[in-house]
Design a protein around this motif. Structure first.
Motif, PDB file in Angstrom:
ATOM      1  N   CYS A 183     -19.298 -40.229  30.361  1.00  0.00           N
ATOM      2  CA  CYS A 183     -18.617 -40.749  31.541  1.00  0.00           C
ATOM      3  C   CYS A 183     -19.601 -41.515  32.419  1.00  0.00           C
ATOM      4  O   CYS A 183     -20.755 -41.079  32.577  1.00  0.00           O
ATOM      5  CB  CYS A 183     -18.001 -39.587  32.331  1.00  0.00           C
ATOM      6  SG  CYS A 183     -17.179 -40.071  33.866  1.00  0.00           S
TER       7      CYS A 183
ATOM      8  N   TRP B  79     -18.464 -40.233  38.022  1.00  0.00           N
ATOM      9  CA  TRP B  79     -18.580 -38.770  38.076  1.00  0.00           C
ATOM     10  C   TRP B  79     -19.023 -38.329  39.475  1.00  0.00           C
ATOM     11  O   TRP B  79     -18.434 -37.428  40.071  1.00  0.00           O
ATOM     12  CB  TRP B  79     -19.587 -38.307  37.026  1.00  0.00           C
ATOM     13  CG  TRP B  79     -19.705 -36.823  36.845  1.00  0.00           C
ATOM     14  CD1 TRP B  79     -20.263 -35.927  37.714  1.00  0.00           C
ATOM     15  CD2 TRP B  79     -19.257 -36.051  35.716  1.00  0.00           C
ATOM     16  NE1 TRP B  79     -20.209 -34.655  37.204  1.00  0.00           N
ATOM     17  CE2 TRP B  79     -19.589 -34.699  35.985  1.00  0.00           C
ATOM     18  CE3 TRP B  79     -18.633 -36.371  34.514  1.00  0.00           C
ATOM     19  CZ2 TRP B  79     -19.319 -33.671  35.079  1.00  0.00           C
ATOM     20  CZ3 TRP B  79     -18.352 -35.352  33.617  1.00  0.00           C
ATOM     21  CH2 TRP B  79     -18.691 -34.021  33.894  1.00  0.00           C
TER      22      TRP B  79
ATOM     23  N   LEU C   5     -18.647 -30.042  39.857  1.00  0.00           N
ATOM     24  CA  LEU C   5     -17.557 -30.665  39.105  1.00  0.00           C
ATOM     25  C   LEU C   5     -17.646 -30.270  37.638  1.00  0.00           C
ATOM     26  O   LEU C   5     -16.626 -29.986  36.993  1.00  0.00           O
ATOM     27  CB  LEU C   5     -17.630 -32.184  39.260  1.00  0.00           C
ATOM     28  CG  LEU C   5     -16.641 -32.996  38.415  1.00  0.00           C
ATOM     29  CD1 LEU C   5     -15.199 -32.619  38.724  1.00  0.00           C
ATOM     30  CD2 LEU C   5     -16.870 -34.497  38.622  1.00  0.00           C
TER      31      LEU C   5
ATOM     32  N   HIS D 154     -16.323 -26.777  37.252  1.00  0.00           N
ATOM     33  CA  HIS D 154     -14.873 -26.822  37.435  1.00  0.00           C
ATOM     34  C   HIS D 154     -14.171 -27.326  36.169  1.00  0.00           C
ATOM     35  O   HIS D 154     -13.138 -26.780  35.744  1.00  0.00           O
ATOM     36  CB  HIS D 154     -14.540 -27.728  38.622  1.00  0.00           C
ATOM     37  CG  HIS D 154     -13.093 -27.777  38.971  1.00  0.00           C
ATOM     38  ND1 HIS D 154     -12.237 -28.761  38.502  1.00  0.00           N
ATOM     39  CD2 HIS D 154     -12.321 -26.959  39.733  1.00  0.00           C
ATOM     40  CE1 HIS D 154     -11.020 -28.553  38.963  1.00  0.00           C
ATOM     41  NE2 HIS D 154     -11.043 -27.465  39.722  1.00  0.00           N
ATOM     42  N   LEU D 155     -14.740 -28.348  35.529  1.00  0.00           N
ATOM     43  CA  LEU D 155     -14.140 -28.896  34.311  1.00  0.00           C
ATOM     44  C   LEU D 155     -14.188 -27.903  33.161  1.00  0.00           C
ATOM     45  O   LEU D 155     -13.210 -27.757  32.412  1.00  0.00           O
ATOM     46  CB  LEU D 155     -14.857 -30.187  33.923  1.00  0.00           C
ATOM     47  CG  LEU D 155     -14.608 -31.407  34.819  1.00  0.00           C
ATOM     48  CD1 LEU D 155     -15.550 -32.544  34.430  1.00  0.00           C
ATOM     49  CD2 LEU D 155     -13.149 -31.854  34.728  1.00  0.00           C
TER      50      LEU D 155
ATOM     51  N   THR E  73     -11.588 -25.334  33.735  1.00  0.00           N
ATOM     52  CA  THR E  73     -10.255 -25.912  33.514  1.00  0.00           C
ATOM     53  C   THR E  73      -9.924 -25.982  32.034  1.00  0.00           C
ATOM     54  O   THR E  73      -8.799 -25.651  31.620  1.00  0.00           O
ATOM     55  CB  THR E  73     -10.180 -27.317  34.139  1.00  0.00           C
ATOM     56  OG1 THR E  73     -10.392 -27.224  35.547  1.00  0.00           O
ATOM     57  CG2 THR E  73      -8.823 -27.964  33.875  1.00  0.00           C
ATOM     58  N   VAL E  74     -10.882 -26.401  31.217  1.00  0.00           N
ATOM     59  CA  VAL E  74     -10.646 -26.459  29.772  1.00  0.00           C
ATOM     60  C   VAL E  74     -10.314 -25.076  29.232  1.00  0.00           C
ATOM     61  O   VAL E  74      -9.399 -24.917  28.412  1.00  0.00           O
ATOM     62  CB  VAL E  74     -11.869 -27.054  29.047  1.00  0.00           C
ATOM     63  CG1 VAL E  74     -11.742 -26.894  27.528  1.00  0.00           C
ATOM     64  CG2 VAL E  74     -12.045 -28.528  29.401  1.00  0.00           C
TER      65      VAL E  74
ATOM     66  N   ALA F 255     -10.489 -31.429  26.603  1.00  0.00           N
ATOM     67  CA  ALA F 255     -11.542 -31.991  27.448  1.00  0.00           C
ATOM     68  C   ALA F 255     -11.118 -33.330  28.043  1.00  0.00           C
ATOM     69  O   ALA F 255     -11.355 -33.601  29.228  1.00  0.00           O
ATOM     70  CB  ALA F 255     -12.824 -32.149  26.638  1.00  0.00           C
TER      71      ALA F 255
ATOM     72  N   ALA G  17      -8.634 -32.648  30.798  1.00  0.00           N
ATOM     73  CA  ALA G  17      -9.246 -32.094  32.011  1.00  0.00           C
ATOM     74  C   ALA G  17      -9.985 -33.178  32.792  1.00  0.00           C
ATOM     75  O   ALA G  17      -9.881 -33.254  34.021  1.00  0.00           O
ATOM     76  CB  ALA G  17     -10.205 -30.961  31.645  1.00  0.00           C
ATOM     77  N   THR G  18     -10.747 -34.018  32.101  1.00  0.00           N
ATOM     78  CA  THR G  18     -11.477 -35.080  32.799  1.00  0.00           C
ATOM     79  C   THR G  18     -10.519 -36.114  33.372  1.00  0.00           C
ATOM     80  O   THR G  18     -10.719 -36.615  34.481  1.00  0.00           O
ATOM     81  CB  THR G  18     -12.498 -35.755  31.865  1.00  0.00           C
ATOM     82  OG1 THR G  18     -11.837 -36.188  30.654  1.00  0.00           O
ATOM     83  CG2 THR G  18     -13.617 -34.794  31.504  1.00  0.00           C
TER      84      THR G  18
ATOM     85  N   ALA H 242      -8.958 -34.924  36.531  1.00  0.00           N
ATOM     86  CA  ALA H 242      -9.915 -34.953  37.632  1.00  0.00           C
ATOM     87  C   ALA H 242     -10.162 -36.366  38.153  1.00  0.00           C
ATOM     88  O   ALA H 242     -10.855 -36.540  39.170  1.00  0.00           O
ATOM     89  CB  ALA H 242     -11.237 -34.340  37.186  1.00  0.00           C
TER      90      ALA H 242
END
Length: 413
Positions: A209, A214, A228, A231-232, A235-236, A399, A402-403, A406
């Motif tokens: 990324c 980011w 972050l 958090h990611l 989330t995954v 993944a 999730a990204t 965000a």
């Protein structure tokens, strides 16, 4: 100097089957074919550098194991066929086999040509030799960047003095701990006990990324690049079907005060809820970094180095293993952006688990590794939950979702 630390020995035991096997891996992708002559030079530099060592056991009870130089190395491993890009991570996952930090080479340099016209290069080493940041330092050294001196070899005639020192620390520390009463065994952590014995043990995904994007997303509500990242990863895991309302995260902390190729790290932990944001995780992590995980039951950690390996494993079993692991490796040196004349289109740093079977899975469900190289962040994910994440494709889709949720436009390797 020249002796293994407590953390070194934990990873050495895991290599011997007492714990989760772990190897560190750096991956380079190039836009063109890498010249083999160049890799020969890099291989020679690694062979004579700080990774060129192995473990020697002492015959003196209580003396710590020591490092000795070891110029023996595996030859460069070259894939026999051109590798489809879709199979690149499967190939990379297999590069940790046969590493031996005690009796044989503890690292391996491998390469494969890719069907997109480029190449992938892998450097894998036993975690007993180095942590993630140390592997970066060793590569920087081999590529002509900042020089790193290998650890000083311990003299054999100092084993008795080292043993006296170790026993003195252990006896005084144990007596002090017992003055507060017999330590109680810590209560087991609550965890989801859904069986995970299905198929291969791990799946991998790597996403890249733009760093500016980011950092912008992280700062929107007061977060950081690292919060972050945490958090990611959480989330995954939730999106994979993890049922808990709280995810316990293990956070490695780099403790080196100068460039050294070793395991110079401590562990801390935070509990992440579904309501947490990168901003609240930033606050949690900042507080956690002030309270590192310590030795079991308040006993001196040196105790783990003077008792038999199986006893030491029983006392430290599962140390640092929570629901997720989030390892921020930091910004990679400029030297890693290219391999000689070959520009790198991506560089990743992560851990893999050679020989791990579904029957030996740890508590950790998902591991994440974040590094910055040039103008990009690279997020590497390794799932250890084959029942919920059944394939590498499934992990990659989780993944990317999730990204994307965000606000990031990351692309998968």
């Amino acid at each position: 100097m020249g002796r293994l630390s407590v953390v070194d020995e934990i990873f050495l035991r895991s290599h011997r089957g007492l714990g989760t096997p772990i190897a560190l891996q750096g991956l380079w992708r190039t836009a063109d074919r890498v010249d083999h002559t160049l890799l020969v030079r890099v291989h020679a530099a690694l062979q004579s550098g700080p990774l060129g060592r192995r473990v020697i056991r002492s015959r003196v009870p209580g003396a710590r194991r020591a490092w000795r130089p070891n110029v023996r190395a595996y030859p460069i491993d070259r894939a026999e066929v051109v590798l489809p890009v879709a199979e690149m991570l499967d190939w990379a996952d297999a590069q940790g086999a046969g590493l031996d930090p005690e009796y044989g080479p503890g690292w391996r340099l491998s390469t494969a040509a890719l069907d997109d016209g480029g190449s992938v290069v892998s450097l894998t080493c036993s975690h007993a030799l180095a942590d993630g940041r140390a592997l970066v330092l060793a590569v920087d050294d081999a590529l002509g960047g900042a020089r790193v001196c290998p650890p000083e070899a311990a003299a054999r005639d100092s084993d008795w003095s080292d043993a006296r020192r170790q026993w003195s620390i252990v006896l005084r520390g144990t007596a002090a701990a017992l003055r507060h009463g017999v330590p109680r065994q810590p209560a087991g952590s609550c965890r989801d006990e859904r069986p995970r014995a299905a198929g291969d043990a791990t799946r991998s995904a790597i996403l890249q990324c733009p760093a500016a994007e980011w950092d912008r997303v992280a700062a929107l509500d007061g977060g950081t690049a690292n919060s972050l990242f945490i958090h990611l990863v959480a989330t995954v895991l939730w999106d994979s079907g993890f049922p808990g309302e709280t995810i316990e995260a293990s956070l490695p902390v780099d403790t080196r005060d100068e460039p050294r190729v070793d395991n110079d790290l401590a562990m801390t932990r935070i509990a992440v809820t579904r309501a947490d944001t990168p901003a609240t995780i930033r606050t949690l992590a900042r507080s956690a970094y002030e309270h590192r995980m310590s030795a079991p039951n308040g006993m001196p950690e040196e105790l783990l180095q003077v008792i038999p390996d199986r006893w030491a494993y029983a006392l430290s079993e599962g140390a640092g293993e929570l629901d997720i692991l989030c390892s921020s490796i930091g910004t990679l040196p400029v030297s890693l952006r290219a391999l000689g004349p070959h520009r790198c289109t991506g560089v990743a740093a992560r851990a893999i688990h050679p020989g791990l079977t579904p029957a030996r899975l740890p508590r950790t469900r998902l591991s994440g590794y974040l590094c910055r190289i040039g103008e990009d962040y690279v997020l590497s994910l390794v799932s250890l939950d084959p029942a919920r994440i059944e394939s590498a494709d499934a992990l990659r889709e989780l993944a990317v979702r999730a990204t994307g949720s965000a606000g990031l436009s990351a692309h998968a390797w």
